[in-house]
Design an enzyme around this catalytic site. Structure first.
Site, mmCIF file in Angstrom:
data_model
loop_
_atom_site.group_PDB
_atom_site.id
_atom_site.type_symbol
_atom_site.label_atom_id
_atom_site.label_comp_id
_atom_site.label_asym_id
_atom_site.label_seq_id
_atom_site.Cartn_x
_atom_site.Cartn_y
_atom_site.Cartn_z
ATOM 1 C CB SER A 95 -25.577 -22.901 -32.263
ATOM 2 O OG SER A 95 -24.850 -22.934 -33.450
ATOM 3 C CG ASP A 225 -17.778 -23.543 -30.845
ATOM 4 O OD1 ASP A 225 -17.884 -24.065 -31.965
ATOM 5 O OD2 ASP A 225 -18.757 -23.129 -30.201
ATOM 6 C CG HIS A 254 -21.008 -25.681 -31.686
ATOM 7 N ND1 HIS A 254 -20.947 -24.309 -31.595
ATOM 8 C CD2 HIS A 254 -22.211 -25.955 -32.245
ATOM 9 C CE1 HIS A 254 -22.042 -23.781 -32.080
ATOM 10 N NE2 HIS A 254 -22.835 -24.752 -32.476
#
Length: 274
Positions: A95, A225, A254
């Protein structure tokens, strides 16, 4: 505790376990090095040296009031790798951590790095612009800041309880301890760092960084996601990289490094050993 002090006086906490080729893990917003527990234990068992740090303002690192931008994040990572004198390292970012790794490579070069992996990562750019029409509107990120400022503890429960781990999808069983572990990590950090960090991960354009990178990079992203949408992230990053490989997952969330750790670890290991 293991600490490296940056040039501007920020103390960065890190874990450093084992021996062998180093793998350096950069965590997502607003978490800490603890989010990599499943990967660190796995790769330690595979004979690697595993290292993970808490980003400035996160976890056990200094809750500084400033420097919450990708330049500082990349420089802090460089300070860590220099402090430990890492060579032939594998850098893995999830991320926001994927943005940190990308900017570190673009800003500081690859002399210490062999390969990298970007998992559910924010590059090349999350924000919707004329040049990036598939991105998310700025109002989305303004909303995240508003929720954080209004009630951070509630926000940090709702996010993992819903879209982060995909527990809002039909038929997906909620894992309550995972939610509270996310909440614990988030609440350890500083509100100012997390508030500013939303701008850092959403508005930084990593296009030029991606184009500079010459080492092999594995880009891992799920089509489902809900935090960093697939269409504006993984495939575009892979195309910009000189030696990028895209690994797509159909219905992972995610936070797949936690919920699908076994699959992610196996795919990472295959890439590293290739």
């Amino acid at each position: 505790m293991s600490i490296v002090t940056t040039e501007d006086g920020v103390e960065i906490f890190y874990k450093d376990w084992g021996a062998g080729q180093p793998i350096v893990f950069s965590h997502g917003w607003p978490l800490s090095a603890d989010d990599w527990d499943a990967q660190m234990l796995f790769f330690l068992g595979e004979g690697f040296r595993v290292i993970a740090h808490d980003r400035r303002g996160h976890g056990r690192s200094t809750q500084t009031g400033g420097g919450h931008d990708m330049d500082h994040y990349a420089d802090d990572l460089a300070a860590l790798t220099t402090h430990l004198d890492l060579r032939n390292a594998i850098h893995v970012g999830h991320s926001t951590g994927g943005g940190e790794v990308t900017h570190y490579l673009g800003r500081h070069g690859e002399s210490r790095v062999a390969k990298a992996a970007l998992i559910s990562a924010v590059p090349p750019l999350m924000l919707k612009t004329e040049a990036n029409p598939k991105g998310l509107p700025k109002e989305v990120f303004d909303g995240l800041q508003a929720q954080l400022a209004a009630n951070r503890s509630q926000f940090y429960y709702d996010l993992p309880a819903g879209p982060f781990y995909g527990f809002n999808r039909p038929g997906v069983k909620t894992i309550e301890p995972a939610i509270w572990n996310w909440w614990r990590q988030g609440m350890m950090g500083g509100a100012k760092a997390h508030y500013d960090g939303i701008v850092a991960f959403s508005q930084t354009d990593f296009t030029d960084d991606l184009k500079k990178i010459n080492i092999p990079v594995l880009v891992m992203h799920s089509e489902d996601d809900q935090i960093v949408p697939y269409v504006a992230a993984g495939p575009l990053s892979a195309k910009l990289l000189k030696h990028g490989t895209l690994k797509t997952y159909k219905d992972f969330p995610h936070g797949m490094i936690t919920t699908q750790a076994e699959t992610i670890n196996a795919d990472l290991l295959a890439f590293i050993k290739a």
